[in-house]
Scaffold this motif. Structure first.
Motif, PDB file in Angstrom:
ATOM      1  N   THR A  24      34.281 -83.913  13.237  1.00 39.04           N
ATOM      2  CA  THR A  24      33.803 -85.292  13.327  1.00 39.04           C
ATOM      3  C   THR A  24      34.844 -86.168  14.012  1.00 39.04           C
ATOM      4  O   THR A  24      36.044 -86.020  13.770  1.00 39.04           O
ATOM      5  CB  THR A  24      33.531 -85.863  11.918  1.00 39.04           C
ATOM      6  N   VAL A  25      34.360 -87.044  14.876  1.00 38.02           N
ATOM      7  CA  VAL A  25      35.232 -88.009  15.536  1.00 38.02           C
ATOM      8  C   VAL A  25      34.689 -89.390  15.226  1.00 38.02           C
ATOM      9  O   VAL A  25      33.490 -89.618  15.339  1.00 38.02           O
ATOM     10  CB  VAL A  25      35.260 -87.800  17.065  1.00 38.02           C
ATOM     11  N   ALA A  26      35.562 -90.294  14.795  1.00 38.72           N
ATOM     12  CA  ALA A  26      35.113 -91.661  14.524  1.00 38.72           C
ATOM     13  C   ALA A  26      36.031 -92.634  15.244  1.00 38.72           C
ATOM     14  O   ALA A  26      37.252 -92.449  15.275  1.00 38.72           O
ATOM     15  CB  ALA A  26      35.131 -91.956  13.025  1.00 38.72           C
ATOM     16  N   TYR A  38      39.756 -91.536  14.608  1.00 36.22           N
ATOM     17  CA  TYR A  38      39.971 -90.566  13.543  1.00 36.22           C
ATOM     18  C   TYR A  38      39.321 -89.269  13.962  1.00 36.22           C
ATOM     19  O   TYR A  38      38.234 -89.260  14.529  1.00 36.22           O
ATOM     20  CB  TYR A  38      39.310 -91.033  12.248  1.00 36.22           C
ATOM     21  N   THR A  39      39.984 -88.155  13.684  1.00 41.04           N
ATOM     22  CA  THR A  39      39.343 -86.861  13.888  1.00 41.04           C
ATOM     23  C   THR A  39      39.424 -86.090  12.579  1.00 41.04           C
ATOM     24  O   THR A  39      40.429 -86.125  11.886  1.00 41.04           O
ATOM     25  CB  THR A  39      40.038 -86.052  14.994  1.00 41.04           C
ATOM     26  N   LEU A  40      38.317 -85.430  12.272  1.00 39.64           N
ATOM     27  CA  LEU A  40      38.244 -84.685  11.023  1.00 39.64           C
ATOM     28  C   LEU A  40      37.733 -83.291  11.331  1.00 39.64           C
ATOM     29  O   LEU A  40      36.606 -83.121  11.791  1.00 39.64           O
ATOM     30  CB  LEU A  40      37.296 -85.397  10.057  1.00 39.64           C
ATOM     31  N   PRO A  47      41.260 -86.931   7.274  1.00 36.83           N
ATOM     32  CA  PRO A  47      41.266 -87.053   8.725  1.00 36.83           C
ATOM     33  C   PRO A  47      42.659 -87.428   9.230  1.00 36.83           C
ATOM     34  O   PRO A  47      43.494 -87.878   8.458  1.00 36.83           O
ATOM     35  CB  PRO A  47      40.285 -88.201   8.980  1.00 36.83           C
ATOM     36  N   ALA A  49      44.612 -89.878  12.099  1.00 37.28           N
ATOM     37  CA  ALA A  49      44.241 -91.106  12.788  1.00 37.28           C
ATOM     38  C   ALA A  49      45.256 -91.475  13.844  1.00 37.28           C
ATOM     39  O   ALA A  49      46.422 -91.090  13.767  1.00 37.28           O
ATOM     40  CB  ALA A  49      44.125 -92.247  11.779  1.00 37.28           C
TER      41      ALA A  49
ATOM     42  N   ARG B 133      44.979 -96.843   7.754  1.00 45.88           N
ATOM     43  CA  ARG B 133      44.129 -95.900   8.496  1.00 45.88           C
ATOM     44  C   ARG B 133      43.190 -95.132   7.581  1.00 45.88           C
ATOM     45  O   ARG B 133      43.193 -93.906   7.542  1.00 45.88           O
ATOM     46  CB  ARG B 133      45.008 -94.964   9.307  1.00 45.88           C
ATOM     47  N   MET B 136      37.936 -94.145   8.013  1.00 43.63           N
ATOM     48  CA  MET B 136      36.974 -93.056   8.142  1.00 43.63           C
ATOM     49  C   MET B 136      36.543 -92.481   6.798  1.00 43.63           C
ATOM     50  O   MET B 136      35.532 -91.805   6.722  1.00 43.63           O
ATOM     51  CB  MET B 136      37.560 -91.945   9.012  1.00 43.63           C
TER      52      MET B 136
END
Lengths: 161, 380
Positions: A24-26, A38-40, A47, A49, B133, B136
């Protein structure tokens, strides 16, 4: 890949999508003006960040679109998929000493390469659509548009002259 | 007047320090006020000018809250938000109210303390989510919407508290009428308002300032709470160009709200007859009540105590709205209690929101280790 976007009160706009592999990318455009990404990883709980300024985010965007980036030269390729997959590349070049003092006409840029100089950046001032009589100076940054072959030709024939 | 300038200067230094340490500045402003004011050195006194400034700060805080209330933008899952919001409201306000009442506060004061227990600081919560941060996290979205829910509850509470012993029907009729006029102006004058906001001379900022103060003044003349009318003005103007209004109102809010916090601190008087014991109990309960409500929300919405822990650590801080309640409706004793409440919860909150990820990781790895040790020896 499903992209969803939503407005969060007090925060800004959120974009989130899941890749086919389940990561997931936000992205958050916050009201403070910064952009957080953010990448998860799939199956991971926390995640990671990164916070970026708008300029940094645009640079990242250029990298992600697959354009080649040298240390300080950038290029963007835009594909118009509705127009028979028309691809146009825009590339920045720093004018070397060998070219300084010459005009666009002298260099025969259009005739030799097919590419077009659409803008020149000189000491934080932008000159849009320079005339054929425009004289390059040392330190100018030129924005050249064309097909990727034409851009390569420009780099080979004009920049090393 | 000199006192005002001393206070401003101290706040500027404190703002720089708090930004450098990236912890919320609100507790420092209040502490500075306490040190400089009645309870401390006695250098700065509250006078007419400072009262006027504080009032402007409060009005702009509420105007901003109104601007953020864009009710047309609804959340994807309202029932989840309603559940979480109600749990928070019942648990936090319940604990605050009961504790204050049992400690000997009169009914109305206990109610104000209970509300101060419930309403968290939107500014601190949002900033800490961004700075740490955490945007998310699945809990973050819920927390953000819970802040909006709290704002709505606060509006109702302000209406209730300021209605007092007046003729209720007439009172609410006046409010509804004023609301109607404001929305009508925002609706029919939209083009005109936007044309004013688009100018790049002094008119947009002058207009914003005048609109807020005029609304407040008119409200007082009409005998309706100015606080409510300013929130309503923000909500009505949010239907035109909220970003432009935010931009033009921000300088006023930033400066005058700091004045508001400092002079709240200045007027605190420890001689007002409240013992440290009571204050300490209420402060500890304020931190604990959010733990209980956070856990309950985490378990009902996400089915996980860890989520509850995360919600707790991000919603401990009470701030501007709790102080606003103390200033508007509280007695000096309530003011002292809420000042302590805000200082303690913001500092604990800042610490918890920064280190909650560690805490979470620590608990997870600990329970994993425990599970490994207790695993029965199978498959021999």
């Amino acid at each position: 890949m499903a992209l969803r976007s939503l407005n969060l009160p007090g925060i800004g706009t959120k974009y989130e999508f899941e890749t086919d592999k389940g990561d997931t990318v936000a992205i958050f455009f916050t009201k403070t003006g910064t952009i957080q990404m953010y990448t998860l990883q799939k199956g991971c709980k926390t995640p990671s960040a990164a916070e970026m300024t708008p300029v940094e985010a645009r640079r990242l965007g250029n990298i992600l679109t697959g354009a080649i980036i040298d240390a300080d030269q950038e290029s963007v390729e835009i594909a118009f998929s509705a127009l028979a997959d028309l691809r146009v590349t825009i590339h920045t070049f720093y004018i070397p000493k060998t070219v300084a003092g010459k005009t666009i006409e002298d260099l025969q840029i259009r005739a030799k390469t097919g590419a077009t100089v659409i803008a020149v950046c000189r000491q934080d001032k932008n000159i849009i659509n320079p005339a054929p009589s425009f004289v390059f100076e040392d330190g100018d940054a030129a924005l050249v548009i064309g097909e990727s072959d034409q851009i390569k030709k420009f780099e080979r024939e004009i920049m090393v002259e | 007047m000199e006192g005002l300038i001393i206070a401003l200067f101290v706040c500027m230094v404190l703002a720089l320090i708090s930004k450098y340490l990236s912890i919320p500045a609100i507790p420092f402003y209040i502490l500075a006020g306490i040190v400089l004011g009645k309870a401390g050195l006695g250098i700065v006194h509250s006078d007419e000018i400072s009262q006027f400034f504080s009032e402007i700060g409060l009005l702009f805080l509420l105007f901003f809250m109104g601007l953020e209330l864009k009710l047309d933008r609804m959340i994807a899952d309202p029932s989840k938000l309603l559940t979480a919001g109600l749990i928070g409201l019942i648990v936090d306000m319940g604990i605050g109210f009961t504790a204050a009442y049992l400690l000997g506060f009169p009914l109305k004061e206990a109610f104000i303390i209970g509300t101060a227990f419930y309403i968290t600081s939107t500014a601190i919560v949002i900033t800490s989510l961004i700075e740490n941060r955490k945007l998310m996290m699945k809990e973050a979205e819920l927390i953000i919407w819970m802040e909006v829910f709290e704002d709505l509850v606060l509006i109702i509470i302000i209406a209730l508290l300021s209605s007092g012993d007046k003729d209720l029907l007439f009172f609410f009729l006046k409010i509804v009428l004023a609301l109607g006029v404001m929305y009508a102006i925002a609706h029919y004058g939209k083009e005109f308002l936007i044309s004013i906001l688009d100018r790049d001379d002094e008119t947009p900022i002058l207009f914003t300032f005048a609109a807020v103060l005029t609304t407040a003044a008119l409200a007082i003349v009409l005998g309706i709470p100015d606080t409510m009318m300013v929130i309503a003005l923000g909500a009505a103007l949010a239907t035109t160009d909220p970003d432009a209004f935010e931009q033009h109102a921000r300088p006023f809010k930033d400066v005058f709200l700091v004045m508001f916090f400092v002079f709240f601190g200045v007027t605190i008087d420890f001689a007002s007859g409240v013992d440290l014991y009571t204050i300490a109990i209420l402060c500890i309960l304020a931190v604990l009540s959010k733990l209980i409500s956070g856990m309950l929300i985490g378990l009902t919405i996400f089915g996980s105590a860890l989520s509850g822990l995360e919600i707790w650590s991000n919603t401990i801080s009470r701030g501007e709205f709790s102080i606003a309640l103390a200033v508007l409706y509280g007695s000096p004793v309530v003011g002292t209690v809420i000042a302590a409440l805000v200082i303690v919860t913001t500092l604990v909150g800042a610490f918890m929101s920064k280190y909650s990820t560690w805490l979470r990781r620590g608990i997870v790895s600990h329970s994993r280790r425990k599970a490994l040790m207790h695993r029965p020896h199978t498959g021999r």
